[in-house]
Scaffold this active site. Structure first.
Site, PDB file in Angstrom:
ATOM      1  CB  CYS A 171      -0.945  -0.016   1.196  1.00 56.60           C
ATOM      2  SG  CYS A 171      -0.133  -0.181   2.809  1.00 56.60           S
ATOM      3  CG  HIS A 223       1.052   1.812   7.878  1.00 60.33           C
ATOM      4  ND1 HIS A 223       0.020   0.978   8.227  1.00 60.33           N
ATOM      5  CD2 HIS A 223       1.264   1.620   6.549  1.00 60.33           C
ATOM      6  CE1 HIS A 223      -0.372   0.299   7.161  1.00 60.33           C
ATOM      7  NE2 HIS A 223       0.366   0.683   6.130  1.00 60.33           N
TER       8      HIS A 223
END
Length: 495
Positions: free
Chosen positions: A296, A323
């Site tokens: 991602c 994150h």
């Protein structure tokens, strides 16, 4: 007198709303008809108009002003939709906002139908002539990414000429497994409820979602499944488990009868081709049986880095990701083979490593050896941020860099990957459900000649899943034509 004017104004505002809502309601069957009968997918700058309510359509119209700088009016788009339905179009993906703006700028003296016949000449009178062959898809694993892929594939099912979700493969969780799998697809704590209806056929082990019959196959051996027994052939197997990340492990899928290609939704190891759509998807060949869709974070930062490197040149830089926590961390302190990841994800910021900076080079070789990276896991369930601290070859200013990246998000081959925002009020949860790989936060940009700091938000679940689907479409050869067309590579502004 003042009260009378206020009352009249209130009535005028309400009447205007009712008028726009009525037009939006008239759009719904037109959008649905174009989708079902013509395989035409309509959107407003990435926001799908398929199966939306009248209010959602008006919100999409309102959103367009942030991108184009002008209002998108239902009184303009409704006639545009009526004209589109008269053209017997072939399959396509159409950005209604961009098409409407182009008509306003270039269609002077022409009726909408005359303009559209020229603009969409390649698909006019091509209804029923879809040369694409539908591709069977199997999701091997049904966790966070697997379920979001399922939602997107069901949403894009159309007439079946694209990607066809046929099955999921999971381990049998015991009693009520099928019902629980369906429930997790139906309800999501982050992304909300499934947009549609879901039923369970326990006798045949099938989950039915908006007319898509998903066969649930129980197996723990990727090499021993006979997909043809379920009338699944030449299937693209999308491995969401992350258990195997090298060619040897992933090639087990190809031993199963009815499987033809494999896509891994994680960074691959060894010589496997890591693909970031928008960057190197054109390198996919028919002979590539196993492809990986990278991570991602790699998908979020690589398009922005390419845009910057093409115009300004990158000497070196550091990528720090903030994150959201993931499944591989512990909810409470407990043993974990990874450093620090044993500590409670819900209570701590956890410093950990990321391979995204190095992985960029697999998709963008010109940046090999120029980037370092690290990651801080934080107690949020979704949406992350990448901070790009870069030294450039050519100096710039905050205004110039923001103008450039905003233009890239609108008028380049990276417009599906890069988004741009300059609101002073946005926070991470505002980006849940974004279909772009990364969103540049323009107000946070810091530029000091050749030293640049960029902040890039990304929905590390849904935005990434959209990128994965784009790679799947490339592998299957079912990607619809896009209109209005843009250059395949970024259009660079003058230095």
């Amino acid at each position: 007198m003042v009260q009378e004017l206020a009352a009249n104004n209130s009535e005028a505002v309400l009447e205007s709303w009712i008028e726009r809502e009525t037009m939006a309601e008239a759009m719904i069957p037109l959008i649905g008809r174009l989708y079902r009968e013509n395989n035409v997918i309509l959107s407003v700058h990435g926001r799908s108009l398929i199966n939306q309510s009248a209010v959602s359509l008006l919100k999409a119209h309102r959103f367009a002003r942030h991108v184009d700088g002008v209002l998108l009016r239902p009184e303009e788009t409704l006639p545009m939709l009526l004209a589109l339905t008269a053209l017997r179009l072939g399959p396509a993906s159409i950005n209604l906002a961009t098409l409407n703006l182009k008509y306003a700028q270039e269609g002077v003296g022409q009726s909408r139908e005359e303009f559209l016949r020229v603009e969409l000449a390649e698909i006019v009178d091509r209804q029923g002539q879809d040369l694409r062959r539908g591709k069977d898809v199997v999701l091997y694993g049904f966790g966070r990414i697997g379920r979001l892929l399922a939602r997107i594939l069901i949403e894009h099912a159309g007439g079946g000429q694209g990607l066809r979700l046929r099955a999921i493969v999971v381990r049998n969780g015991g009693e009520s497994d099928l019902t629980k799998r369906a429930s997790l697809l139906r309800r999501d704590s982050v992304h909300g409820p499934f947009n549609g209806t879901i039923t369970v056929d326990e006798e045949r082990n099938i989950i039915q979602a908006n007319g898509t019959a998903i066969q649930v196959i129980y197996s723990d051996d990727p090499s021993a499944i006979d997909y043809t027994a379920f009338n699944i052939h030449d299937a693209l197997i999308v491995d969401n488990t992350g258990r195997w990340r090298d060619e040897e492990g992933l090639s087990q899928h190809l031993q199963s009868k009815g499987a033809s290609r494999v896509l891994l939704t994680a960074p691959g190891k060894g010589a496997l081709k890591n693909v970031v759509h928008g960057i190197n998807h054109d390198t996919i060949k028919d002979e590539d049986k196993i492809i990986t869709a990278a991570s991602c974070t790699t998908n979020a930062i690589t398009p922005v880095l390419k845009a910057l490197n093409d115009k300004y040149g990158i000497v070196h830089g550091h990528v720090e990701t903030v994150h959201s926590f993931t499944n591989d961390q512990n909810l409470t302190d407990n043993f974990h083979k990874g450093d620090r990841r044993g500590r409670s994800a819900a209570l701590n910021m956890v410093l950990t490593e990321t391979g995204a900076a190095k992985a960029v080079a697999k998709a963008l070789p010109e940046l090999a050896g120029k980037l370092s990276g690290n990651s801080i896991r934080v107690p949020t369930p979704n949406v992350s941020m990448a901070i790009l601290n870069l030294t450039l070859e050519n100096g710039t200013t905050k205004e110039e860099i923001n103008t450039y990246l905003r233009d890239m998000s609108l008028n380049s081959g990276l417009r599906k990957q890069i988004d741009f925002i300059d609101s002073p009020e946005v926070v991470s949860s505002d980006f849940i459900g974004s279909r772009r790989a990364g969103i540049v936060d323009g107000l946070a940009t810091i530029s000091n000649d050749k030293h640049l700091v960029l902040y890039v938000w990304y929905d590390n679940e849904f935005g990434y899943s959209c990128q994965v689907v784009r790679v799947m479409e490339e592998m299957a050869g079912v990607h619809p034509r896009q209109f209005p067309a843009v250059e395949e590579s970024p259009v660079l502004l003058p230095a």
